[in-house]
Design a protein around this motif. Sequence first.
Motif, PDB file in Angstrom:
ATOM      1  N   ASP A  21     -10.991  -7.480   8.490  1.00 24.58           N
ATOM      2  CA  ASP A  21     -10.727  -7.374   7.054  1.00 24.58           C
ATOM      3  C   ASP A  21     -11.993  -7.068   6.292  1.00 24.58           C
ATOM      4  O   ASP A  21     -12.990  -7.741   6.455  1.00 24.58           O
ATOM      5  N   TYR A  69       3.491 -11.948   9.956  1.00 27.88           N
ATOM      6  CA  TYR A  69       4.580 -11.602   9.049  1.00 27.88           C
ATOM      7  C   TYR A  69       5.904 -12.246   9.467  1.00 27.88           C
ATOM      8  O   TYR A  69       6.797 -12.438   8.650  1.00 27.88           O
ATOM      9  N   THR A 105      -4.955   1.799   6.251  1.00 28.52           N
ATOM     10  CA  THR A 105      -4.021   2.124   5.179  1.00 28.52           C
ATOM     11  C   THR A 105      -2.946   1.046   5.022  1.00 28.52           C
ATOM     12  O   THR A 105      -2.131   1.122   4.104  1.00 28.52           O
ATOM     13  N   GLY A 106      -2.933   0.088   5.944  1.00 27.84           N
ATOM     14  CA  GLY A 106      -1.879  -0.930   5.928  1.00 27.84           C
ATOM     15  C   GLY A 106      -0.669  -0.480   6.731  1.00 27.84           C
ATOM     16  O   GLY A 106       0.429  -0.989   6.549  1.00 27.84           O
ATOM     17  N   THR A 147       0.872  -1.180   0.000  1.00 22.06           N
ATOM     18  CA  THR A 147       0.000   0.000   0.000  1.00 22.06           C
ATOM     19  C   THR A 147       0.912   1.235   0.000  1.00 22.06           C
ATOM     20  O   THR A 147       2.118   1.114   0.272  1.00 22.06           O
TER      21      THR A 147
HETATM   22  P1  AMP Z   1      -3.951  -1.430   9.051  1.00 17.40           P
HETATM   23  O1  AMP Z   1      -4.081  -0.072   8.438  1.00 17.40           O
HETATM   24  O2  AMP Z   1      -2.567  -1.772   9.430  1.00 17.40           O
HETATM   25  O3  AMP Z   1      -4.928  -1.600  10.178  1.00 17.40           O
HETATM   26  O4  AMP Z   1      -4.328  -2.525   7.915  1.00 17.40           O
HETATM   27  C1  AMP Z   1      -5.576  -2.566   7.316  1.00 17.40           C
HETATM   28  C2  AMP Z   1      -5.857  -3.900   6.644  1.00 17.40           C
HETATM   29  O5  AMP Z   1      -5.182  -3.995   5.404  1.00 17.40           O
HETATM   30  C3  AMP Z   1      -5.435  -5.138   7.442  1.00 17.40           C
HETATM   31  O6  AMP Z   1      -6.551  -5.991   7.464  1.00 17.40           O
HETATM   32  C4  AMP Z   1      -4.310  -5.742   6.647  1.00 17.40           C
HETATM   33  O7  AMP Z   1      -4.360  -7.162   6.745  1.00 17.40           O
HETATM   34  C5  AMP Z   1      -4.580  -5.282   5.241  1.00 17.40           C
HETATM   35  N1  AMP Z   1      -3.361  -5.051   4.465  1.00 17.40           N
HETATM   36  C6  AMP Z   1      -2.190  -4.529   4.871  1.00 17.40           C
HETATM   37  N2  AMP Z   1      -1.302  -4.440   3.866  1.00 17.40           N
HETATM   38  C7  AMP Z   1      -1.914  -4.908   2.763  1.00 17.40           C
HETATM   39  C8  AMP Z   1      -1.517  -5.070   1.397  1.00 17.40           C
HETATM   40  N3  AMP Z   1      -0.296  -4.697   0.980  1.00 17.40           N
HETATM   41  N4  AMP Z   1      -2.396  -5.589   0.539  1.00 17.40           N
HETATM   42  C9  AMP Z   1      -3.632  -5.945   0.958  1.00 17.40           C
HETATM   43  N5  AMP Z   1      -4.074  -5.832   2.230  1.00 17.40           N
HETATM   44  C10 AMP Z   1      -3.231  -5.314   3.130  1.00 17.40           C
END
Ligand code: AMP
Length: 471
Positions: A314, A100, A53-54, A29
Amino acid sequence: MNIEHSFAGLGLADPLLRAIADAGYRTPTPIQSQAIPLVLAGGDLLAAAQTGTGKTAGFTLPILHRLAAAGARKAGRPRCLILTPTRELAAQVKESVDTYGRFLPVASMVMFGGVGLQPQVNALRKPVDILVATPGRLLDHAGQRNVDLSGVEILVLDEADRMLDMGFIRDIRKILALLPRKRQNLLFSATFSDEIRQLADGLLHEPGYVEVARRNTTTELVEQQVHLVAQKHKRHLLSHLIKTRQWFQVLVFTRTKHGANRLAEQLGKDGIGAAAIHGNKSQGARTRALADFKSAKLQVLVATDIAARGLDIDQLPQVVNFELPNVPEDYVHRIGRTGRAGAKGAAVSLVDREEMKHLAAIERLTRQKIARVEAEDFVAPVGVPAESAREVRPPRPAREGQARRTPQRPHKPRKAEAGAPRHAERPRGDGRARGSAEPRSAEAAGKQTPPRRAKGRQRAALFAPRPQGSR
Ligand code: AMP
């Protein structure tokens, strides 16, 4: 795939790339492509990033890479400390670290309050690389010398703005005093108040700056709608929407813990599986509710803002604001729960006339008008109990030619309504809010103001759905 836009191109170790592939992520992301190289290079980081945002992978992946590359772990002496405002977020971050880091020899543990100390003390007797913690419990352990923070090489403050909102600044300062001076610092925050800037200035050394979503913007992937409805009818409208629109995995926000409990109970009575999640619930109850919600055993999770903060679900399809938050930024956080990482989502707000000022503030902040819609097929039940003493006052006599609305009096549909499709949500034309004939809800307002009288039927219909038997 263009190497520049792949995880491999970011320079992450193979075991991490395998874990990323297993998680189903194809491309980084924006926060990940920007933050990962900076963290790998060892510098400090200031990141403006909201949940969804990941961002979690944005810091856990490079941290795992760095820790696996060098250094030896010791019992009770973590090399990386990740501080979070809530237990749920701590648990979630720890889950990400495990996901991870599954192919790497890196040990992690999580600690937060509300659960027994002893299991955490036992875990601290083993070697640990990454410690994810909420500030209060960490200080308890530090005070008892269960944990030694002198080996921390990397510090992360996740959702720092929320930590300050929750009054953790003194705890954070105490923790900082226990850390070695030389270390890498990463600060993540969705918003930037003066207090956050002050904290960042004192903490970070020539930080790299990463910003993904502009502050207070709402994601375009979230379809937003407002239903104008009297407070006392909200619960019925919500049950109706959940059933007729066949919503599953609905996250509903209420303003108070008590309101969350009551709503979960009422939804249960309507045959909709719901649980409340908030600060007064035991950790076990919260974890259970979240697990049941994630596994689709529970259709609805009712949460307060603070409890919802750490939830990572998710691709949550549906968020409902049962009440609008007083603070407009919280609206942005709330709807950020859906439309995450590329998935589409919908956010519906149930708005009583008392909340129009909050709606206006949200629209000012996000610089957009939210569509007003009407559930044409919704019929409010007759005899809904009044929620305040004022509402049971006998109505004033109606002026000649003016309709007086009482729950018993059948309301003829307007011409335009009569032919409208039953199951369609109809946008409300110019989207402008108008007044309400319903007495104000004392519960929502917390104050006593005399009810206003309807100017006409059209205005009345906005907030007072038709009584049963009207058609
Ligand atoms: P976060 O902003 O860290 O709370 O992440 C939001 C969601 O995005 C979580 O459910 C992660 O599993 C998912 N996520 C994080 N990185 C990616 C990525 N590169 N591609 C797809 N989903 C992702």
